[in-house]
Motif scaffolding. Structure first.
Motif, short mmCIF file in Angstrom:
data_model
loop_
_atom_site.label_atom_id
_atom_site.label_comp_id
_atom_site.label_asym_id
_atom_site.label_seq_id
_atom_site.Cartn_x
_atom_site.Cartn_y
_atom_site.Cartn_z
N PRO A 189 25.38 12.46 2.00
CA PRO A 189 24.38 13.30 1.33
C PRO A 189 23.83 12.67 0.06
O PRO A 189 24.56 12.08 -0.72
CB PRO A 189 25.17 14.58 1.01
CG PRO A 189 26.22 14.65 2.07
CD PRO A 189 26.61 13.21 2.31
N ARG A 190 22.53 12.78 -0.11
CA ARG A 190 21.78 12.25 -1.26
C ARG A 190 21.79 10.72 -1.29
O ARG A 190 21.56 10.12 -2.35
CB ARG A 190 22.29 12.83 -2.60
CG ARG A 190 22.30 14.34 -2.69
CD ARG A 190 22.45 14.83 -4.12
NE ARG A 190 23.61 14.33 -4.81
CZ ARG A 190 24.80 14.95 -4.85
NH1 ARG A 190 24.96 16.11 -4.25
NH2 ARG A 190 25.80 14.42 -5.52
N MET A 191 22.01 10.10 -0.15
CA MET A 191 22.04 8.64 -0.12
C MET A 191 20.67 8.05 -0.44
O MET A 191 19.65 8.72 -0.34
CB MET A 191 22.52 8.13 1.24
CG MET A 191 21.53 8.36 2.37
SD MET A 191 22.21 7.90 3.99
CE MET A 191 22.37 6.13 3.81
N ARG A 192 20.68 6.77 -0.84
CA ARG A 192 19.42 6.08 -1.08
C ARG A 192 18.54 6.16 0.15
O ARG A 192 19.00 5.91 1.27
CB ARG A 192 19.67 4.61 -1.41
CG ARG A 192 20.26 4.36 -2.76
CD ARG A 192 20.09 2.92 -3.25
NE ARG A 192 19.76 1.92 -2.28
CZ ARG A 192 20.59 1.00 -1.81
NH1 ARG A 192 21.84 0.99 -2.20
NH2 ARG A 192 20.18 0.09 -0.95
N PRO A 193 17.27 6.49 -0.02
CA PRO A 193 16.41 6.72 1.14
C PRO A 193 15.94 5.46 1.83
O PRO A 193 15.33 5.54 2.89
CB PRO A 193 15.22 7.47 0.53
CG PRO A 193 15.18 6.99 -0.88
CD PRO A 193 16.61 6.81 -1.28
N GLU A 321 13.75 20.10 3.34
CA GLU A 321 12.59 20.55 2.57
C GLU A 321 12.39 19.73 1.30
O GLU A 321 11.27 19.39 0.96
CB GLU A 321 12.74 22.04 2.24
CG GLU A 321 11.54 22.59 1.48
CD GLU A 321 11.67 24.08 1.22
OE1 GLU A 321 10.79 24.64 0.55
OE2 GLU A 321 12.67 24.69 1.66
N TRP A 322 13.49 19.43 0.60
CA TRP A 322 13.33 18.66 -0.64
C TRP A 322 13.60 17.17 -0.46
O TRP A 322 12.98 16.34 -1.11
CB TRP A 322 14.23 19.21 -1.75
CG TRP A 322 15.71 18.95 -1.58
CD1 TRP A 322 16.63 19.77 -1.02
CD2 TRP A 322 16.42 17.77 -1.99
NE1 TRP A 322 17.88 19.19 -1.04
CE2 TRP A 322 17.78 17.98 -1.64
CE3 TRP A 322 16.06 16.58 -2.61
CZ2 TRP A 322 18.77 17.01 -1.89
CZ3 TRP A 322 17.05 15.63 -2.86
CH2 TRP A 322 18.38 15.85 -2.51
N TYR A 323 14.52 16.83 0.47
CA TYR A 323 14.94 15.43 0.58
C TYR A 323 13.93 14.58 1.33
O TYR A 323 13.61 13.47 0.91
CB TYR A 323 16.30 15.37 1.27
CG TYR A 323 16.91 13.99 1.42
CD1 TYR A 323 17.30 13.25 0.31
CD2 TYR A 323 17.12 13.43 2.69
CE1 TYR A 323 17.88 12.00 0.44
CE2 TYR A 323 17.70 12.18 2.83
CZ TYR A 323 18.07 11.46 1.71
OH TYR A 323 18.64 10.22 1.84
#
Length: 335
Positions: A189-193, A321-323
C-alpha cells in the motif's frame, strides 16, 4: 523512544513512521517532498500518520528539508533528539540514475554522509540505513547472500553500495552503531507509482495491457512492506546486528511475465501483454538469502509474492479514487 525517520513521508519510511507512532513512540519525520513521483501520495501518508498519532500515546512531527543540506539535517536531529535514526531518504530508481548519475550520487552518498555525521556528532544509539539488492548487480549465484560479489550494474546500485561502506567505516572508526538492511524490491500500500506492480495494476484496471520492459524472463524477489517494517522494528532495541549488513527479502522469486499475468488475471483476464525495450541498468535476477537476518534478528518473511500481489490489488481497488490519479500523473511525468 525518540525516533527520526529520514524520507519518512515516502513509501517505506511512511510505513515505519506509522508503525512507530502507533506503538507510542515520538517520531520526527524529515522529508524533502521531492517531485520524483506525485507528492500527493506523500500527503496521504502524512495524513495517515497524523491520524494514527491522534489515537495513540505517540507523537508525530513533520519537518521538511534536504538530506544534502547540513543545516536542515542538524535542525531535524535537534528537533528529534533521536535514540535511533532510520535513514530511508534516497533518490530511488535505476532509470533516473542511468539518465542522471550525478543526482543520485549527491543524494544517496552525500546525503547519507550528512546523516551519519549528524548522528556521530549528536551521540545517537543506532542508525539503520535502507540499502538495496542493487548492490549485487551481476549474478554469480542465487540466492544472494551478503557475501555475494558486489558488482552493481547501475549508478543507483553504486550509490547504495557506497552507503553500506560508509556505514561500516562510521561503525568501526567512530563507534557509531550502524545497520544496513538490503531491501529486495519492496511493494505494498502507498507504494511508489512508477514500479511494476502498481503500473501493471493501474493499466489493467483501465483496460490497458501491462507493459513489460524486455522479454519478461527477468526474475525478482519482491518483499511485502509489512515484512520490511518487521525487520526494522527489531532494531529499535536490539544491538545484535550492529555493524552488519542484512538482506531483507521474501526469499521467493517470480519472473516479470508471470507477475504481469498474475495482476492481469486478477483484474482483467482478457488483456494481452505488451513488450517494450528493456531498461538499461536493470538487474537480470534477484533473490535474497535471508538466513543471516533470520539468525541475527529473527527475521521471517510472512508474505509470499503471489499472496502479496493479491493483497495489493485489493488495496488498490479500495483506494483507487485517490491513488490512481496520482499513479497516472506520475507515469505521465506530472507532480
Amino acid at each position: 523512544m525518540q525516533i527520526l525517520v529520514t524520507g519518512g513521508a515516502g513509501f517505506i519510511g511512511g510505513h515505519l513512521a506509522e508503525s512507530f507512532v502507533a506503538d507510542g513512540h515520538d517520531v520526527v519525520v524529515f522529508d524533502s517532498f521531492d517531485a520524483y513521483y506525485h507528492r500527493g501520495i506523500k500527503d496521504h501518508t502524512v495524513e495517515r500518520c497524523r491520524a494514527v498519532a491522534a489515537e495513540s500515546e505517540g507523537s508525530y512531527t513533520l519537518r521538511r528539508g534536504d538530506i544534502r543540506e547540513r543545516e536542515d539535517v542538524r535542525a531535524a536531529f535537534d528537533a528529534a533528539a533521536p535514540d535511533v535514526v532510520y535513514h530511508q531518504a534516497a533518490q530511488a530508481g535505476v532509470r533516473i540514475s542511468v539518465e542522471q548519475p550525478t543526482h543520485p550520487n549527491a543524494v544517496n552518498v552525500g546525503g547519507t554522509l550528512t546523516v551519519l555525521d549528524a548522528a556521530r556528532e549528536t551521540g545517537v544509539d543506532r542508525v539503520v540505513i535502507a540499502s538495496s539488492s542493487s548492490v549485487y548487480g551481476k549474478t554469480h549465484y542465487l540466492p544472494y547472500d551478503e557475501d555475494h560479489p558486489q558488482e552493481p550494474v547501475s549508478p543507483y546500485g553504486v550509490t547504495k553500495l557506497a552507503g553500506d561502506h560508509y556505514a561500516r567505516v562510521y561503525d568501526d572508526l567512530y563507534d557509531l552503531s550502524t545497520v544496513c538492511l538490503r531491501y529486495f524490491t519492496v511493494y505494498g500500500p502507498r507504494m511508489r507509482p512508477n514500479m511494476a506492480i502498481s503500473n501493471f495494476t493501474s493499466r489493467c484496471l483501465n483496460d490497458e495491457p501491462p507493459v513489460i520492459y524486455g522479454n519478461g524472463a527477468q526474475t525478482r524477489d519482491f518483499t511485502y512492506v509489512d515484512d520490511v517494517v518487521a525487520a526494522n522494528r527489531t532494531l529499535l532495541t536490539s544491538d545484535a546486528a550492529d555493524g552488519m549488513v542484512l538482506n531483507v527479502g521474501s526469499g521467493d522469486t517470480i519472473d516479470i511475465t508471470e507477475l504481469a499475468e498474475t495482476v492481469r488475471d486478477l483484474v482483467n483476464p482478457d488483456l494481452g501483454i505488451e513488450h517494450r525495450e528493456r531498461i538499461a541498468g536493470d538487474a537480470e535476477h534477484t533473490q535474497a538469502d535471508v538466513s543471516r537476518a533470520r539468525d541475527v534478528i529473527g527475521y521471517e518473511p510472512t508474505t509470499p509474492i503471489r499472496e502479496g500481489v493479491e493483497r495489493f490489488v485489493e488495496w488498490y481497488r479500495a483506494n483507487r479514487e485517490w491513488y490512481e490519479p496520482l499513479v497516472v500523473a506520475s507515469r505521465e511525468g506530472g507532480s
